[in-house]
Design an enzyme around this catalytic site. Structure first.
Site: not given
Length: 414
Positions: A43, A81, A102, A166, A206, A247-248, A353
């Protein structure tokens, strides 16, 4: 003495009997099962991290050198994400699978979707399309998810054969042991496709930004974990096809690059569906929608669009979840309320992002390696919606309807 040849009818019957016997042997022989596919997500791992941090990415660079890769994996918009992870496994743009960000609002349900609320994100009725783990189950194969956005939910009423809610507090080593146990099953019983998720480059990016000493450490950690996965598979004699993606990307941000909603409209008259690196606005009943749009159009470093007139390259059309007003800030800028800015100012994210996927800083990673993958292939940047068809081809699955094509199949598969 001369020997006469058998009659023609006899010779034809003999050939036919040999062919039928061969056909019976072929029919009774097991059809080779394609190698298992392991899809690994890093990620927030930017496309250029392997080149920015070469000493920290020896395992990824080795996979890239010996396998196939793209200069970049282009995210869907917004480059966040949940929409991107789900586009990777469905081959659909967010407007078609429904996870447009998101967080977002669904006017038909009158409810908000929040990625970090398990009771909501685990409800399969939010999720459209067909992720590859469902494709496998529907075609009589097994699948497994060691975390992936959407894998907590029963989509079309179907879950992966193996999955967990998760919980990133589970140690990596324990998740790796479980992964190996799944893939060590006999070929007919093991998952055809398995997803595996690693998070650290996102959270560290981040907090500290994409050029920080801390991100160097997170890049090294995930490279080492990919190396551990590859080594364990090799030691177990499991010849898997491995696709490593992100993903980014990530770009630098500062508290000085924030535009506040409060300076442009009355927050009591507008519902904010989502904000920060993309913003969705719904003028409430009685509000002058045209006046709201005119006001936000004056925001500096922000591009305002009507929800039904988004730039074509974003592929955001014909979905009621798309808000009437969508705001796209310039790279590195954020949009939020003064309340939220005050709340987060002391620990403001230095990396972000969600921006236009055309920006190099938003570009993601794509490396493929394994027995079915052509070695030494390097292609230009490619959209992530094409991965679903590649994964289906590599595992012998028939893909569901999707927005991608076979360009990665032709480029990567032997």
């Amino acid at each position: 003495m001369q020997t006469s040849c058998p009659p023609l009818r006899f010779r034809l019957l003999l050939v036919l009997s040999i062919l039928l016997a061969g056909a019976r042997v072929f029919a009774s022989s097991p059809i080779a099962t394609p190698p298992p596919l392991l899809l690994i997500s890093l990620d927030g791992f930017r496309a250029d991290y392997c080149d920015l941090y070469p000493a920290e990415t020896s395992h990824l660079r080795a996979l890239r050198s010996d396998g196939a890769s793209a200069a970049a994996l282009i995210s869907v918009y917004p480059s966040n994400t949940f929409p991107n992870h789900y586009s990777i496994v469905t081959g659909l743009y967010p407007a078609h699978h429904g996870i447009i960000n998101n967080d977002f609002f669904d006017p038909a349900r009158g409810e908000f979707f929040h990625y970090n609320r398990a009771a909501i994100s685990g409800d399969g009725t939010w999720w459209g399309g067909e992720p590859i783990w469902v494709t496998a189950i529907k075609q009589g194969r097994r699948s497994a998810c060691a975390f992936w956005p959407g894998s907590d939910a029963a989509i079309q009423g179907i879950r992966p054969t193996f999955w967990h809610p998760y919980d990133y507090s589970i140690p990596f080593e324990k998740r790796l042991d479980e992964l190996l146990s799944w893939l060590s099953d006999a070929p007919a019983q093991r998952p055809a496709v398995t997803t595996f998720y690693l998070e650290e480059t996102n959270s560290v990016g981040h907090r500290f930004g994409p050029h920080s000493p801390e991100i160097r450490g997170a890049v090294k950690l995930l490279d080492e974990r990919v190396g551990m996965i590859v080594d364990r598979l090799r030691q177990a004699g499991i010849a898997a096809n491995i696709i490593v993606v992100s993903d980014h990307g990530m770009t630098e941000c500062t508290p000085q690059q924030v535009v506040l909603f409060d300076d442009y409209f009355d927050l009591k008259k507008v519902q904010i569906d989502f904000s920060e690196t993309a913003a969705g606005l719904r003028p409430l009943a009685g509000a002058d929608a045209a006046a709201v749009f005119a006001s936000v159009s004056r925001m500096p470093h922000v591009h305002a669009y009507h929800g039904d007139a988004m730039p074509p390259r974003f592929h955001l059309t014909a979905n009621p979840r798309i808000p009437p007003i969508w705001l796209v800030p310039d790279e590195g800028w954020c949009i939020m309320s003064r309340e939220n800015f005050t709340k987060y100012q002391s620990h403001f994210d230095r990396g972000q992002h969600g921006y236009d996927p055309a920006l190099p800083s938003m570009h993601a990673l794509l490396i493929a390696h394994g027995p079915s993958i052509r070695p030494g292939v390097r292609i230009p940047a490619v959209a992530n919606i094409h991965l679903y068809n590649l994964m289906c081809a590599a595992t012998g699955l028939k893909p569901a309807a999707n927005d991608g094509d076979d360009r990665l199949v032709r480029a990567f598969l032997r």
